[in-house]
Design a protein around this motif. Structure first.
Motif, short mmCIF file in Angstrom:
data_model
loop_
_atom_site.label_atom_id
_atom_site.label_comp_id
_atom_site.label_asym_id
_atom_site.label_seq_id
_atom_site.Cartn_x
_atom_site.Cartn_y
_atom_site.Cartn_z
N MET A 1 -1.03 -2.61 -8.45
CA MET A 1 -2.14 -2.56 -7.91
C MET A 1 -2.62 -1.03 -7.38
SD MET A 1 -4.64 -5.71 -5.43
CE MET A 1 -3.74 -5.79 -4.39
N PHE A 2 -0.95 -1.05 -6.95
CA PHE A 2 -1.58 0.49 -5.78
C PHE A 2 -2.47 1.40 -6.80
CE2 PHE A 2 0.96 3.99 -3.25
CZ PHE A 2 0.25 3.37 -2.23
N SER A 3 -1.77 1.98 -7.93
CA SER A 3 -2.09 2.77 -8.54
C SER A 3 -3.71 3.03 -8.37
CB SER A 3 -1.53 2.67 -9.64
OG SER A 3 -2.46 1.97 -10.86
N THR A 7 -5.74 5.72 -6.84
CA THR A 7 -7.72 6.40 -7.91
C THR A 7 -8.83 6.41 -6.57
OG1 THR A 7 -6.18 5.35 -9.56
CG2 THR A 7 -8.74 6.45 -9.81
N ALA A 8 -9.38 5.06 -5.70
CA ALA A 8 -10.21 4.58 -5.26
C ALA A 8 -10.39 5.20 -4.42
CB ALA A 8 -10.01 3.02 -5.37
N MET A 9 -9.45 5.47 -3.51
CA MET A 9 -9.22 6.86 -2.52
C MET A 9 -9.41 8.03 -2.79
SD MET A 9 -8.65 5.27 0.53
CE MET A 9 -10.50 3.91 -0.43
N PRO A 135 -9.68 0.38 5.80
CA PRO A 135 -9.10 -0.50 6.19
C PRO A 135 -8.95 -1.67 5.84
CG PRO A 135 -10.25 0.41 8.34
CD PRO A 135 -11.01 1.42 6.46
N VAL A 136 -10.35 -1.94 4.45
CA VAL A 136 -10.43 -3.24 4.04
C VAL A 136 -9.42 -3.08 2.56
CG1 VAL A 136 -11.58 -4.16 1.91
CG2 VAL A 136 -12.69 -3.79 4.26
N ILE A 137 -9.60 -2.10 1.93
CA ILE A 137 -8.70 -2.07 1.71
C ILE A 137 -7.04 -1.33 1.85
CG2 ILE A 137 -8.38 0.80 0.49
CD1 ILE A 137 -8.66 0.50 -1.70
N SER A 138 -6.81 -1.45 2.86
CA SER A 138 -5.04 -1.05 3.04
C SER A 138 -5.00 -2.34 3.83
CB SER A 138 -5.41 -0.17 4.70
OG SER A 138 -6.17 1.49 4.09
N TYR A 139 -5.77 -2.95 3.61
CA TYR A 139 -5.35 -5.05 4.15
C TYR A 139 -4.34 -5.15 3.05
CZ TYR A 139 -5.99 -9.28 5.21
OH TYR A 139 -5.84 -11.17 5.36
N LYS A 140 -5.65 -4.43 1.59
CA LYS A 140 -3.84 -4.89 0.44
C LYS A 140 -2.69 -4.86 0.02
CE LYS A 140 -8.11 -5.06 -1.88
NZ LYS A 140 -8.08 -7.13 -2.85
N PHE A 141 -2.33 -3.49 0.74
CA PHE A 141 -1.30 -3.26 0.96
C PHE A 141 -1.06 -2.91 1.94
CE2 PHE A 141 -4.18 -0.70 -2.02
CZ PHE A 141 -3.58 -1.05 -2.61
N ALA A 142 1.49 -3.80 1.54
CA ALA A 142 1.68 -4.29 2.87
C ALA A 142 2.51 -2.78 3.78
CB ALA A 142 2.30 -5.42 2.32
N GLU A 143 2.87 -1.96 3.03
CA GLU A 143 3.73 -1.01 3.44
C GLU A 143 3.31 0.38 4.46
OE1 GLU A 143 6.73 -0.87 3.31
OE2 GLU A 143 7.17 -2.85 1.76
N ALA A 144 3.26 0.40 5.35
CA ALA A 144 3.10 1.63 5.87
C ALA A 144 3.00 3.43 5.35
CB ALA A 144 3.69 1.77 7.85
N SER A 145 4.40 3.33 4.72
CA SER A 145 3.83 4.42 3.18
C SER A 145 2.87 4.44 2.88
CB SER A 145 5.93 5.32 3.28
OG SER A 145 5.47 2.96 2.25
N GLN A 146 2.06 3.05 2.02
CA GLN A 146 1.30 3.28 1.15
C GLN A 146 -0.07 3.34 1.92
OE1 GLN A 146 2.14 -1.14 0.10
NE2 GLN A 146 2.43 -0.31 -2.29
N HIS A 147 -0.23 2.93 3.17
CA HIS A 147 -1.22 3.41 4.14
C HIS A 147 -1.42 4.53 4.37
CE1 HIS A 147 -1.65 -0.70 6.55
NE2 HIS A 147 -1.74 -0.43 5.07
#
Length: 756
Positions: A1-3, A7-9, A135-147
């Motif tokens: 889902m991170f991919s 893409t969305a970002m 922030p809404v999409i970031s909420y789905k991903f746990a790691e700070a590196s993913q943010h």
């Protein structure tokens, strides 16, 4: 889902900057191409992002969030709001103009309020949702590196959107189709997450949270997080304030053409994306090492600027051609200067926000708490960015100028790095950091720099519009005895050199020609002041009420009295009123009727083709007095001249085409009523401007001379129309045709074969 998140970002970053470009164009047309209108657009863009980000944690804390695909709904709502807002703007221009007329004679505060309100109504709702969505999409991903990766890709999408919006989309597909591209991108981003719902409750601690160690001797974790939050704000403040300086430097080197702003913005966002993309590689560093890296990054950014200062004066000397002032050529030193003054500092400072974000989020053990920390960091960064941009635009340029502003901000960065070194480092690291910082400070303070390389300067000053200078040109080999003067804004020549024989003649004819055919001569409006030659010519005529000169650049008005090479007595004429404002908005909002209205602006300047469109000519015809005459100097490439003439001819029932500069432009006259013959023109009122000249220095003494000149000009236009292959259907097309002619590969590399 991170991919899918990546893409969305990218898609939303692309569409967001594309919308910003379109909003700037639309409101520059409606409100005028002033710094005020553009600042209102950018302010609402940034405020919407900041407030949307700030509100996101409250929304995510609601119980209903788990039942809906919230991110998708945000994107679909953005599509709806943007589509409706642009439709309303396109279909209600006259109503909005009439509403704005109520503020035309009001105070500056009232005009600011009206501009701020009308831009906010159409921009803020969409940008609020844009800010909410990150922030809404970031909420789905746990790691700070993913943010950090999401932030980097969002910047990358913005860079591509900023670049392609001008160089490809708008000029090849038009404004409406470009808007549709942005709407489709938002829809695609929403569809990617349509089947995903939100999870509630606490999640297990991420590897980032488990590895977080915020212990520094003498400092609590809360104190370190506050320092990191302050750093996130400072990074936004410095990036956006330096961004304004980078725009100014790029315009000085590359010219004030339509693509420069888009190109610089794209490079800046790309730099931020690269910086943010590097930062996840440092996630295993201890907090002390991360803070040390941040301090070193600030010093590295300033060190890069210091390297750029070493060849700054040489770069500026090549940025302006003091023999042929319209000419621009790309030099390798421009690339090196911008690399060290802008690209490298932008990349380095782009690392600061993601790294500070890691410190702010460290130790948070739930998705909601991490999202709350992310939101706090983003809105602090965003509001600081707005402050930095406004401070640079409205204060630093006026008070310190470009060079000293760059020095000032660089010195502040060094001082902050020194403060950080004293608080967070010890022993050898502290000593080395302090020594390097002091050396940089000394260099910045004592290194002499100058923008101007001309031997004689009559006037130079800076404001939010640019660096304006009035300088003596070098002699040409063909006419070594002729003294010429030029007026530059950001090293782009505003008008043909004074001293060039045809300049005085053409500017005088811009008053002479329409005065011959206007029914009355009570109220005259001159848009585009230059050296004041057209206004001076009108002052010699029996204008009974007022001669109003409107100039977008306030410093041009201030420079008038410094023009010691000409007679300026007309400035004391009580009929003459000089006003610093946008010409199009003044014509639309003043509520006055004009017996003669003249326009003389460079068709290749940023936003100037707003004064050469069918929409503008419709405003002109509505504001001409009975029997009034419109006059405009049109010049440029063969394609541009033909497109401009086609547009003007289709906008006025009756027109004349007369000689301008020698086989290089024409003066267009337009009327609602038929023109009289040359023999029946009002010759008695123009005797103080007679005789005049046509092309090839042919004298204009009698009505027959003027009739011949008109026929010659029409024959030349027919000839270049055949040569350029431009049919009568080619018009400015929402102000795009002429701009597009200046976005060829040759123009992008600034190798102009002619003085355009």
């Amino acid at each position: 889902m991170f991919s899918q998140g990546i893409t969305a970002m990218f898609l939303t970053g692309f569409s967001g900057l594309l919308y910003q470009v379109l909003w700037i164009r639309v409101f520059s047309t409606l409100l005028g191409g002033t710094t005020l209108s553009i600042s209102c657009v950018i302010a609402h863009f940034m405020l919407g992002l900041g407030l949307g980000t700030a509100w996101a944690p409250r929304l995510l804390n609601k119980s209903f969030r788990k039942e809906i695909p919230l991110y998708s709904y945000c994107e679909f709502a953005i599509v709806f709001i943007v589509a409706v807002s642009f439709s309303v703007l396109a279909g209600n221009t006259e109503e909005l103009t009439q509403w704005l007329q109520g503020f035309s004679g009001s105070s500056s505060a009232a005009q600011l309020l009206s501009h701020f309100l009308i831009t906010g109504v159409f921009i803020f709702p969409a940008t609020f949702l844009m800010g909410l969505s990150f922030p809404v999409i970031s909420y789905k991903f746990a790691e700070a590196s993913q943010h950090q990766w999401l932030y980097a890709v969002n910047c990358l999408g913005g860079a591509v959107g900023a670049l392609l919006s001008y160089t490809l989309l708008i000029y090849n597909f038009g404004l409406q189709n470009t808007l549709r591209v942005g709407l489709v991108l938002n829809l695609l981003a929403g569809v990617l997450f349509l089947r995903y719902r939100f999870q509630t409750g606490k999640s297990a601690a991420t590897s980032d949270a488990k590895a977080a160690d915020l212990s520094i001797e003498g400092l609590s974790a809360k104190t370190i997080k506050l320092w990191a939050l302050g750093l996130s704000g400072l990074s936004g403040f410095f990036v956006l304030s330096l961004e304004q300086l980078w725009f100014r430097l790029s315009a000085l080197m590359l010219g004030g053409r339509v693509y420069v702003h888009s190109l610089v913005l794209a490079v800046l966002l790309l730099s931020l994306a690269v910086g943010a993309g590097i930062s996840p590689r440092w996630k295993t560093l201890r907090v002390t090492d991360q803070i040390s890296r941040l301090i070193y990054l600030m010093l590295a950014a300033v060190s890069s600027i210091a390297v750029g200062f070493l060849f700054f004066d040489y770069t500026m000397s090549l940025s302006v051609d003091l023999v042929s002032p319209y000419h621009k050529t790309l030099h390798a030193v421009f690339i090196f200067s911008l690399l060290f003054l802008a690209v490298i500092p932008g990349t380095v400072l782009g690392l600061c926000f993601p790294l500070s974000l890691r410190l702010i989020q460290a130790g948070e053990d739930s998705a909601l708490s991490r999202t709350r920390s992310l939101s706090r960091a983003i809105y602090v960064n965003t509001f600081a960015s707005v402050l930095g941009s406004l401070l640079a635009t409205y204060v630093l340029f006026r008070v310190l100028g470009t060079v000293n502003s760059l020095k000032f901000l660089s010195c502040i960065l060094v001082l902050l790095a020194l403060l950080g070194a004293l608080v967070f480092t010890k022993d050898k690291k502290r000593a080395v950091t302090v020594l390097c910082g002091l050396v940089l400070l000394g260099f910045l303070i004592f290194k002499p720099l100058s923008l101007n390389s001309a031997e004689q300067v009559l006037f130079e000053a800076e404001d939010e519009f640019g660096y304006l200078s009035l300088v003596k040109l070098k002699a040409t080999p063909a006419q070594p005895e002729v003294t010429r003067w030029a007026m530059f804004n950001n090293f782009s020549s505003l008008v043909a050199p004074y001293g060039y024989a045809k300049t005085q003649v053409v500017q005088k004819n811009l008053a002479l020609y329409p005065a011959l055919f206007s029914k009355e001569l009570n109220n005259v409006l001159v848009v585009g002041m230059g050296y004041g030659l057209t206004t001076e010519a009108f002052a010699k005529l029996p204008v009974t009420t007022a001669i109003t000169s409107v100039e977008l650049l306030p410093l041009v008005l201030k420079a008038q009295e410094k023009m010691t090479f000409k007679n300026n007595d007309y400035l004391q004429d009580p009929r003459v009123h000089n006003i610093a404002t946008d010409g199009r908005s003044y014509v639309a909002l003043s509520g006055k009727k004009w017996d003669v209205l003249t326009v003389n602006v460079d068709p290749y300047g940023v936003g100037t083709t707003h004064l050469m469109s069918q929409e503008f000519y419709k405003i002109v015809t509505e504001n001409l007095a009975p029997g009034g005459v419109y006059a405009q100097l049109l010049f440029g490439s063969q394609y541009s001249i033909q497109a401009l003439i086609n547009t003007a001819k289709q906008s006025f029932p009756h027109y004349k085409i007369l000689p301008g500069y020698d086989y290089d432009g024409i003066i267009f006259l337009g009327k609602i009523e038929p023109f009289s013959s040359w023999e029946l023109a009002s010759w008695g009122r123009v005797n103080k401007l007679m005789p005049s000249q046509s092309w090839d220095q042919d004298g204009l003494h009698t009505p027959q001379d003027f009739d011949v000149a008109e026929k010659v000009a029409n024959s030349w236009i027919e000839y270049i129309g055949r040569e350029a292959g431009v049919n009568e259907g080619v018009v400015t097309d929402d102000n795009l045709a002429v701009e597009k002619s200046r976005t060829s590969i040759g123009d992008l590399f600034l190798n102009y074969p002619k003085d355009y």
